[in-house]
Design a protein around this motif. Structure first.
Motif, PDB file in Angstrom:
ATOM      1  N   PHE A   1      24.914   5.415 -64.910  1.00  0.00           N
ATOM      2  CA  PHE A   1      24.571   4.140 -64.271  1.00  0.00           C
ATOM      3  C   PHE A   1      24.284   3.077 -65.326  1.00  0.00           C
ATOM      4  CE2 PHE A   1      20.933   1.385 -63.110  1.00  0.00           C
ATOM      5  CZ  PHE A   1      21.505   0.645 -62.092  1.00  0.00           C
TER       6      PHE A   1
ATOM      7  N   GLY B   1      28.153  -5.433 -65.236  1.00  0.00           N
ATOM      8  CA  GLY B   1      27.448  -4.390 -64.490  1.00  0.00           C
ATOM      9  C   GLY B   1      26.013  -4.191 -64.935  1.00  0.00           C
ATOM     10  N   ASN B   2      25.431  -5.213 -65.583  1.00  0.00           N
ATOM     11  CA  ASN B   2      24.072  -5.068 -66.098  1.00  0.00           C
ATOM     12  C   ASN B   2      23.049  -5.490 -65.055  1.00  0.00           C
ATOM     13  OD1 ASN B   2      24.743  -4.094 -68.743  1.00  0.00           O
ATOM     14  ND2 ASN B   2      25.536  -6.140 -69.172  1.00  0.00           N
ATOM     15  N   VAL B   3      22.633  -4.516 -64.267  1.00  0.00           N
ATOM     16  CA  VAL B   3      21.713  -4.791 -63.172  1.00  0.00           C
ATOM     17  C   VAL B   3      20.564  -3.791 -63.230  1.00  0.00           C
ATOM     18  CG1 VAL B   3      23.167  -3.406 -61.617  1.00  0.00           C
ATOM     19  CG2 VAL B   3      21.523  -5.012 -60.648  1.00  0.00           C
ATOM     20  N   ASP B   4      19.345  -4.285 -62.996  1.00  0.00           N
ATOM     21  CA  ASP B   4      18.190  -3.399 -62.977  1.00  0.00           C
ATOM     22  C   ASP B   4      18.290  -2.434 -61.801  1.00  0.00           C
ATOM     23  OD1 ASP B   4      17.088  -4.525 -65.205  1.00  0.00           O
ATOM     24  OD2 ASP B   4      15.603  -5.735 -64.138  1.00  0.00           O
ATOM     25  N   ALA B   5      17.753  -1.229 -61.998  1.00  0.00           N
ATOM     26  CA  ALA B   5      17.843  -0.192 -60.965  1.00  0.00           C
ATOM     27  C   ALA B   5      17.189  -0.635 -59.660  1.00  0.00           C
ATOM     28  CB  ALA B   5      17.201   1.107 -61.472  1.00  0.00           C
ATOM     29  N   GLU B   6      16.089  -1.360 -59.737  1.00  0.00           N
ATOM     30  CA  GLU B   6      15.386  -1.748 -58.512  1.00  0.00           C
ATOM     31  C   GLU B   6      16.211  -2.720 -57.676  1.00  0.00           C
ATOM     32  OE1 GLU B   6      12.804  -0.489 -57.091  1.00  0.00           O
ATOM     33  OE2 GLU B   6      12.573   0.924 -58.757  1.00  0.00           O
TER      34      GLU B   6
ATOM     35  N   HIS C   1      19.029   6.389 -56.329  1.00  0.00           N
ATOM     36  CA  HIS C   1      17.919   5.585 -56.839  1.00  0.00           C
ATOM     37  C   HIS C   1      16.850   6.457 -57.489  1.00  0.00           C
ATOM     38  CE1 HIS C   1      15.231   2.283 -57.363  1.00  0.00           C
ATOM     39  NE2 HIS C   1      14.311   2.827 -56.596  1.00  0.00           N
TER      40      HIS C   1
ATOM     41  N   PHE D   1      19.388  -3.172 -57.845  1.00  0.00           N
ATOM     42  CA  PHE D   1      20.583  -2.467 -57.394  1.00  0.00           C
ATOM     43  C   PHE D   1      20.283  -1.674 -56.119  1.00  0.00           C
ATOM     44  CE2 PHE D   1      23.825   0.971 -57.703  1.00  0.00           C
ATOM     45  CZ  PHE D   1      24.958   0.170 -57.754  1.00  0.00           C
ATOM     46  N   HIS D   2      19.157  -1.000 -56.124  1.00  0.00           N
ATOM     47  CA  HIS D   2      18.802  -0.200 -54.951  1.00  0.00           C
ATOM     48  C   HIS D   2      18.578  -1.080 -53.721  1.00  0.00           C
ATOM     49  CE1 HIS D   2      17.397   3.072 -52.568  1.00  0.00           C
ATOM     50  NE2 HIS D   2      16.220   2.526 -52.391  1.00  0.00           N
TER      51      HIS D   2
ATOM     52  N   VAL E   1      22.064  -1.890 -52.373  1.00  0.00           N
ATOM     53  CA  VAL E   1      22.955  -0.839 -51.864  1.00  0.00           C
ATOM     54  C   VAL E   1      22.320   0.006 -50.757  1.00  0.00           C
ATOM     55  CG1 VAL E   1      24.122  -0.715 -54.102  1.00  0.00           C
ATOM     56  CG2 VAL E   1      22.367   0.981 -53.541  1.00  0.00           C
TER      57      VAL E   1
ATOM     58  N   LYS F   1      28.091   2.228 -66.308  1.00  0.00           N
ATOM     59  CA  LYS F   1      28.267   1.439 -65.078  1.00  0.00           C
ATOM     60  C   LYS F   1      29.139   2.178 -64.059  1.00  0.00           C
ATOM     61  CE  LYS F   1      26.176  -1.535 -67.640  1.00  0.00           C
ATOM     62  NZ  LYS F   1      24.696  -1.505 -67.603  1.00  0.00           N
ATOM     63  N   LEU F   2      28.993   3.488 -64.041  1.00  0.00           N
ATOM     64  CA  LEU F   2      29.734   4.314 -63.095  1.00  0.00           C
ATOM     65  C   LEU F   2      28.763   5.033 -62.170  1.00  0.00           C
ATOM     66  CD1 LEU F   2      32.374   5.908 -65.502  1.00  0.00           C
ATOM     67  CD2 LEU F   2      32.802   4.154 -63.760  1.00  0.00           C
ATOM     68  N   VAL F   3      29.134   5.123 -60.903  1.00  0.00           N
ATOM     69  CA  VAL F   3      28.363   5.883 -59.922  1.00  0.00           C
ATOM     70  C   VAL F   3      28.905   7.314 -59.927  1.00  0.00           C
ATOM     71  CG1 VAL F   3      27.730   6.109 -57.497  1.00  0.00           C
ATOM     72  CG2 VAL F   3      27.997   3.815 -58.518  1.00  0.00           C
TER      73      VAL F   3
ATOM     74  N   VAL G   1      18.138   7.291 -60.996  1.00  0.00           N
ATOM     75  CA  VAL G   1      18.358   6.249 -62.009  1.00  0.00           C
ATOM     76  C   VAL G   1      17.118   5.397 -62.269  1.00  0.00           C
ATOM     77  CG1 VAL G   1      20.800   6.136 -61.380  1.00  0.00           C
ATOM     78  CG2 VAL G   1      19.222   4.433 -60.452  1.00  0.00           C
TER      79      VAL G   1
ATOM     80  N   VAL H   1      29.271   0.357 -60.673  1.00  0.00           N
ATOM     81  CA  VAL H   1      28.027  -0.407 -60.738  1.00  0.00           C
ATOM     82  C   VAL H   1      28.390  -1.838 -61.147  1.00  0.00           C
ATOM     83  CG1 VAL H   1      25.794  -0.650 -61.862  1.00  0.00           C
ATOM     84  CG2 VAL H   1      26.722   1.645 -61.383  1.00  0.00           C
TER      85      VAL H   1
END
Lengths: 347, 347
Positions: free
Chosen positions: A298, B335-340, A343, B342-343, B346, A302-304, A346, B304
């Motif tokens: 992630f 694709g530089n996004v914080d995990a929070e 989540h 992003f969650h 999605v 940047k891959l799921v 990551v 991502v």
């Protein structure tokens, strides 16, 4: 021993017999079967990229290439084997459709292949499979039948449905045409590496029933016989590695794993016959190591990637093998993961 | 009008003058500059895949290709322009290093390029930039200087540091070599499409300062002059689209957007001069539409994508353009996004 078959690969002339459960000889798939599968899949399956990353290379200390089957149709490599298998069903047997049993990714692969080919599909799935996998299978037009993984026999359920409807059972891994279809992953890997002027030193592929790694080994060993293969499995589900050591197909003690895609109980008969000769050694990774690999993919790639799809990367990142300075290939075999679990891993 | 320059592209012979703020003529980058950038970047930048997906095609009703710059070094296209720019700094001017101002992705691109070339780098970043972007910039060896986006002028801060240290300022977009570097994205797109026997009908690229779309337009229009370009911007940050309509560089009213990578206040002088001629029309998408695109990329594409990187996909999925049956290209620019966050998007 039978006469040499017309399509010879590294295993084509070997007799086939299980060490533990003697069976009549079965035709093993060959590299030529993989080539034929590639022709069937051309323009239908996606040609997925072979990913590299300086951050990944630095983390592993090697030149690493990851085959992103997460980007394949239905989010895993399973479409390849399913479509190849279904394509070989004679026209007069197609109306009864197909039946498959699967924890999820094979289900979607078969459902999508049946949809493309206009065949009805019934998928027998464990009731504890991730919701996303169940829903997506149904969305692909398949009929989903749930069963209890602890108490019921999915193979028997699928056989019963097949007998009643005149449908063809599509095994998740232990079938020559399924294995040959998965092998197209390896064919593309070796083509892309060759175009870069490289040959693989080490190839790590996750193993559940062993169909993906068997197919990839057939394809790659035919062109790069020096490549050293390792199966990667979750700790506690390392039936393949233990089978390599004992020389016969071992089973797992039932338990749970974060890798829902890698919970087959024992290697397949055909797959093990291939893998014992072309692979022969296995490594494993813990749930925590798999989680860190999903997070790495992630954050850095940047891959799921779903947990089961990250098992090889997990073993590499955890330093389970000494691959310093080598050309290393891994396979990100699937990306079908629920948002909540993703989540958790990551964050 | 000046004599025709040796390297001619679609804009090479056009005089350069701003409609609203007259300036001396400046050399506009050409498709030949993009080719030169591609030579410099070969083996340094990653060649990112052009992704396709039957699910995406069905959702849009077109044949869609997405350039996955999310998979580029540092997780966005910005490395390309930064490395191309730094490579053209004469050897005797390199010891003072470079200074850049950026909301995040340009910061990482410049830091990584400087690291590869062994140059010191100072990055001026807004104090509200995502934590992941700040940390990753520092991890690439750059010195990070924070400023208040509402009250301070990042350009002045960067210029001050440059003067004190003898460093070269690397603009985020309004620089011929930065634009040419980003243009290599377009060069790869057209090469890959050509290999598939296709030409793009429609190309949609996110615009902040406009460097990426300007570079891509230079590269693609030189080989596929019939391609129709659209800029894509967040609602409320549609300075590029409004500038196309008025014919002069418009500014945004200050506000926030989920697309932290697309919050430039106004098109660049050089980029607008290119984009007004090669693009000329812009569309926008709401934060909610962008969020749905990020979720779609997670669920269906297993990629991502940060909000700003999904703006073009968002506009397509929201049906902002009639592209039925066409060959459509989009760019997943980062694709530089914080995990929070992003969650949130999605889940």
């Amino acid at each position: 021993m039978a006469a040499k078959p017309p399509c010879s690969g590294p295993l084509a002339t070997l007799p086939f017999a299980m060490a533990d459960t003697p069976q009549p000889p079965t035709a093993l798939p060959t590299a030529a079967d993989v080539d034929a599968a590639a022709n069937r899949l051309a323009g239908v399956a996606l040609r997925t990229p072979l990913i590299s990353s300086p951050v990944l290379d630095a983390a592993i200390g090697a030149r690493v290439f990851l085959k992103a089957e997460t980007l394949q149709r239905t989010g895993s490599f399973k479409f390849r084997g399913a479509y190849n298998k279904l394509s070989t069903i004679p026209a007069d047997q197609r109306s009864g459709g197909v039946v498959a049993y699967s924890s999820g990714n094979h289900a979607q692969g078969v459902a999508a292949a049946a949809q493309v080919l206009g065949m009805p599909a019934v998928i027998v799935m464990p009731s504890d499979a991730p919701r996303s996998k169940r829903e997506r299978t149904a969305a692909l037009g398949a009929e989903v039948v749930l069963y209890d993984r602890e108490r019921e026999d999915r193979t028997a359920i699928a056989s019963g449905i097949a007998a009643k409807r005149g449908a063809v059972v599509v095994p998740p891994f232990d079938d020559p045409m399924v294995i040959a279809g998965q092998g197209t992953v390896g064919r593309e890997i070796i083509e892309d590496l060759t175009a870069l002027g490289l040959a693989p030193d080490v190839v790590i592929v996750g193993a559940s029933g062993g169909g993906l790694i068997a197919g990839i080994a057939l394809a790659i060993k035919a062109r790069a016989p020096g490549a050293k293969f390792y199966s990667a499995e979750p700790e506690g589900f390392d039936d393949t590695a233990r089978s390599f050591r004992s020389g016969k197909r071992e089973a797992n003690a039932r338990m749970s794993s974060i890798c829902d895609a890698l919970m087959s109980n024992t290697p397949g008969a055909i797959t093990f016959e291939i893998n014992r000769r072309l692979v022969g050694e296995g490594i494993s990774a813990s749930d925590a190591e798999v989680g860190r690999a999903v997070a790495f993919a992630f954050r850095e790639l940047k891959l799921v990637v779903e947990p089961g799809g990250a098992i090889g990367l997990a073993a590499l990142l955890a330093g389970k093998l000494d691959v310093k300075g080598k050309v290393v290939v891994g396979v990100l075999s699937g990306g079908n993961v629920d948002a909540e679990l993703f989540h958790q891993l990551v964050a």
